[in-house]
Design an enzyme around this catalytic site. Structure first.
Site, mmCIF file in Angstrom:
data_model
loop_
_atom_site.group_PDB
_atom_site.id
_atom_site.type_symbol
_atom_site.label_atom_id
_atom_site.label_comp_id
_atom_site.label_asym_id
_atom_site.label_seq_id
_atom_site.Cartn_x
_atom_site.Cartn_y
_atom_site.Cartn_z
ATOM 1 N N HIS A 277 0.839 -1.193 0.000
ATOM 2 C CA HIS A 277 0.000 0.000 0.000
ATOM 3 C C HIS A 277 0.873 1.242 0.000
ATOM 4 C CE1 HIS A 277 -3.146 2.846 1.009
ATOM 5 N NE2 HIS A 277 -3.952 1.948 0.500
ATOM 6 N N ASP A 328 -8.007 -4.926 -1.276
ATOM 7 C CA ASP A 328 -8.418 -5.724 -2.426
ATOM 8 C C ASP A 328 -8.134 -7.214 -2.273
ATOM 9 O OD1 ASP A 328 -9.365 -3.591 -4.096
ATOM 10 O OD2 ASP A 328 -7.279 -2.955 -4.245
#
Ligand SMILES: CC(C)(COP(=O)(O)OP(=O)(O)OC[C@H]1O[C@@H](n2cnc3c(N)ncnc32)[C@H](O)[C@@H]1OP(=O)(O)O)[C@@H](O)C(=O)NCCC(=O)NCCS
Length: 391
Positions: A277, A328
């Site tokens: 991330h 996700d």
């Protein structure tokens, strides 16, 4: 948003600018003041308007979160009932939108179809160019109600089926699953999907939200800003990652092949989708819930393979690279076990993120300044024009 502040952001706000005056990918650059959401990447904390995502996931609903993001506070009972009613009244699409979806190529990407349909909705909303707070709220409501209806219609029409009419008394999560499959989801499945929507609702200045603010900052209307945001979300480095996670799981096929797959991917410098991330350096707090949902939905369907493979990928990548799953990663196997087609995962992200996009657009309009940063010019100067015959 204050672009003057952005262009001259102090060194303390440019956390990893390296040797260039421009941080690669604007990492660490503070480009807006916002009260909508905040991400603490070191501690793995996400808040919406002051409320911790874990608290909201345990107690709130997507609709209540929508109110929170738009109004900066939780609604009272009457206000929430009013929002639920207004959402129900706005489910119905203009008939032209359905006709248009019927004309789309059946093999087009659903995200591209969603983007085109949202852009065209502008034609059928006489209020669309009203950027006052009331006007913008009306459009935000319309889009929040209609994105799930469009997505379900895309799925039905491309399979040669008739779209199913929305039921105004159902919330967005239940209604979407109902319109997609033509049968009511179980209460628990609808609640899990509701929390999935809540978890994806906002994430500060992610790429698509920043896109929406840049477009709104020109005083273009909400349909334009959301159309651009959908395009930004579709990329595999952003919302498109969830579909790619499931493709990867299907490609690996069996838990015994996970370690080799991950090692090979890392050796070839390939990215594992759903991992890493730009802001979180620890567990993405949304993944904490989605991991649990992947397990629960898998167990309820008697198929925990995809959850177990995901866990094994998570363990391997943590050990090898010290990296963590993002939002996700486990949403992929959760949606797969709910029987949702892979290429609808990213439109589902949009069905949720419309709340954050519109919250940010409202905030942008309320205190607007054109967003116009500078580039660090690294090209040549003082070249003399040479006529084409002499080159
Ligand atoms: C999300 C993402 C774009 C953020 O990346 P970033 O902060 O820009 O970091 P970078 O892409 O510069 O990567 C930094 C390092 O970590 C590695 N890395 C980052 N994500 C990785 C992943 N998913 N798998 C393997 N390695 C990864 C990079 O290869 C790079 O390694 P290096 O320093 O040895 O070259 C990135 O992690 C990614 O592409 N993840 C996969 C796509 C995804 O899941 N997107 C959804 C985000 S919510």
């Amino acid at each position: 948003m204050d672009t003057a502040k952005e262009a001259t952001a102090p060194a303390s706000e440019k956390k990893d600018s390296g040797s260039s005056a421009a941080a690669a990918g604007l990492r660490g650059v503070v480009a807006a003041q916002s009260s909508i959401g905040d991400v603490n990447g070191e501690q793995g904390i996400l808040i919406y308007q002051g409320y911790d995502i874990h608290d909201l996931a345990a107690h709130s609903s997507f609709e209540e979160t929508v109110f929170l993001l738009w109004h900066g506070r939780l609604p009272n009972r009457q206000e929430l009932d009013e929002l639920d009613r207004a959402i129900g009244e706005n489910y119905a699409l203009p008939s032209q939108a359905i006709d248009m979806i019927r004309a789309f190529p059946r093999n087009a990407e659903p995200m591209d179809m969603l983007r085109t349909a949202v852009s065209a909705l502008d034609f059928y909303d006489k209020n669309g160019h009203d950027l006052s707070r009331e006007g913008a709220l009306r459009t935000a409501l319309r889009l929040t109600a209609q994105l799930p209806v469009i997505t379900a219609a895309i799925e039905r029409i491309r399979n040669g089926q008739e779209p199913i009419e929305a039921k105004p008394e159902l919330n967005i999560a239940t209604n979407f699953l109902y319109m997609l499959k033509g049968e009511m989801p179980s209460e628990r499945e609808a609640r899990i999907f509701d929390v999935c929507l809540l978890l994806h609702a906002d994430h500060e200045l992610n790429a698509s939200t920043f896109t929406a603010r840049v477009v709104a900052g020109t005083l273009a209307d909400i349909y334009g800003a959301v159309t651009a945001a959908i395009a930004a979300l579709s990329g595999p480095l952003h919302g498109g990652a969830n579909t790619n996670v499931m493709k990867m799981l299907l490609e690996i096929g069996d838990i015994s092949r996970v370690e080799d797959y991950v090692h090979n991917a890392l050796a070839q410098k390939q990215k594992i989708m759903g991992i890493g991330h730009a802001v979180y350096k620890t567990e993405d707090p949304r993944a904490t819930h989605l991991r649990q949902f992947s397990k629960e939905v898998g167990e309820s369907k008697g198929e925990t393979k995809w959850f177990e493979m995901s866990q094994k990928i998570e363990e391997t990548i943590k050990r090898e690279k010290g990296m963590y799953p993002n939002v996700d990663f486990y949403s992929a196997s959760t949606y797969y076990m709910m029987g949702i087609p892979l290429d609808l995962y990213t439109p589902i992200f949009a069905i949720s993120r419309i709340s954050g996009w519109t919250g940010h657009i409202l905030e942008q309009y309320a205190n607007n300044k054109l967003i116009r940063p500078r580039a660090e010019y690294v090209g040549p100067r003082d070249l003399k024009y040479v006529p084409i015959e002499q080159r």
